[in-house]
Design an enzyme around this catalytic site. Sequence first.
Site, PDB file in Angstrom:
ATOM      1  N   GLY A  11       0.769  -1.237   0.000  1.00  0.00           N
ATOM      2  CA  GLY A  11       0.000   0.000   0.000  1.00  0.00           C
ATOM      3  C   GLY A  11       0.799   1.285   0.000  1.00  0.00           C
ATOM      4  CB  ILE A  83     -12.132  -6.525 -11.560  1.00  0.00           C
ATOM      5  CG1 ILE A  83     -11.704  -5.501 -12.598  1.00  0.00           C
ATOM      6  CG2 ILE A  83     -11.375  -6.329 -10.266  1.00  0.00           C
ATOM      7  CD1 ILE A  83     -12.056  -4.081 -12.177  1.00  0.00           C
ATOM      8  CG  ASN A  97      -3.999  -0.660 -12.560  1.00  0.00           C
ATOM      9  OD1 ASN A  97      -3.871  -0.938 -11.372  1.00  0.00           O
ATOM     10  ND2 ASN A  97      -3.296  -1.238 -13.515  1.00  0.00           N
ATOM     11  CG  HIS A  99       1.488  -1.765 -15.335  1.00  0.00           C
ATOM     12  ND1 HIS A  99       1.275  -3.023 -14.814  1.00  0.00           N
ATOM     13  CD2 HIS A  99       2.482  -1.881 -16.236  1.00  0.00           C
ATOM     14  CE1 HIS A  99       2.106  -3.879 -15.399  1.00  0.00           C
ATOM     15  NE2 HIS A  99       2.849  -3.218 -16.264  1.00  0.00           N
TER      16      HIS A  99
HETATM   17  C1  GRF Z   1       3.935  -1.428  -7.111  1.00  0.00           C
HETATM   18  O1  GRF Z   1       5.004  -1.566  -8.024  1.00  0.00           O
HETATM   19  C2  GRF Z   1       2.626  -1.475  -7.865  1.00  0.00           C
HETATM   20  O2  GRF Z   1       2.677  -0.842  -9.113  1.00  0.00           O
HETATM   21  C3  GRF Z   1       2.477  -2.944  -8.032  1.00  0.00           C
HETATM   22  O3  GRF Z   1       2.756  -3.450  -6.744  1.00  0.00           O
HETATM   23  C4  GRF Z   1       3.850  -2.673  -6.219  1.00  0.00           C
HETATM   24  C5  GRF Z   1       3.584  -2.332  -4.781  1.00  0.00           C
HETATM   25  O4  GRF Z   1       2.566  -1.393  -4.703  1.00  0.00           O
HETATM   26  N1  GRF Z   1       1.196  -3.308  -8.513  1.00  0.00           N
HETATM   27  P1  GRF Z   1       2.070  -0.840  -3.259  1.00  0.00           P
HETATM   28  O5  GRF Z   1       3.329  -0.531  -2.460  1.00  0.00           O
HETATM   29  O6  GRF Z   1       1.277  -1.962  -2.637  1.00  0.00           O
HETATM   30  O7  GRF Z   1       1.269   0.371  -3.566  1.00  0.00           O
END
Ligand code: GRF
Length: 196
Positions: A11, A83, A97, A99
Amino acid sequence: LNIAVLVSGGGTNLQSIIDAAEAGEINGQIKVVISNKENAYGLERARKHNIEAVFENDEEKVIEILKEKEIDLVVMAGYLKIISPRFVNEYKNRMINIHPSLIPSFCGKGFYGKRVHQGVLDYGAKVTGATVHFVTEGADEGPIIMQEAVPVMQDDDADTLAARVLKVEHKILKKSVGLICDGKVKVDGRRVYINE
Ligand code: GRF
């Protein structure tokens, strides 16, 4: 706008939106954080900021929560669950989203988390980056809102590259959310126009 953030892991992208909202950089309120993983640290981050945190893996129930809270914008921030088209269409052009690559490179099936960065390194790409896009039925292929490039260093491994890209993810995600809340983002087919 009423914002919901969906997470599956640490997160840190959620945290960047929480911090931006608390700093008054986002004209919106995070009403709920939902995760499909009970022990996702993202839920803990929400609780620490007095934001409702819900563990819910059933998509129907997730949609019910979003409707009940009159959510205007759904942010997928490290949400590692595919989803359904129904869910996507419920929030057409109201779901985004983040990415960790420059879409359309290194995205779609199999490219998530560290695998994205390993793919960049294995290919020998010299530049990668992050992309914020609207969510459509296919994975990582909706209209692009914002992108920022990141150099690949010769001594990078997936971890060092991921860390460099993650910083850019935080930056463009909170900026994109802010612009959407200010009504400055318009979608025209595949093209997205931002009047800053
Ligand atoms: C990030 O690189 C995100 O883009 C990917 O998971 C990694 C961790 O994201 N989907 P977060 O720290 O949970 O926001």
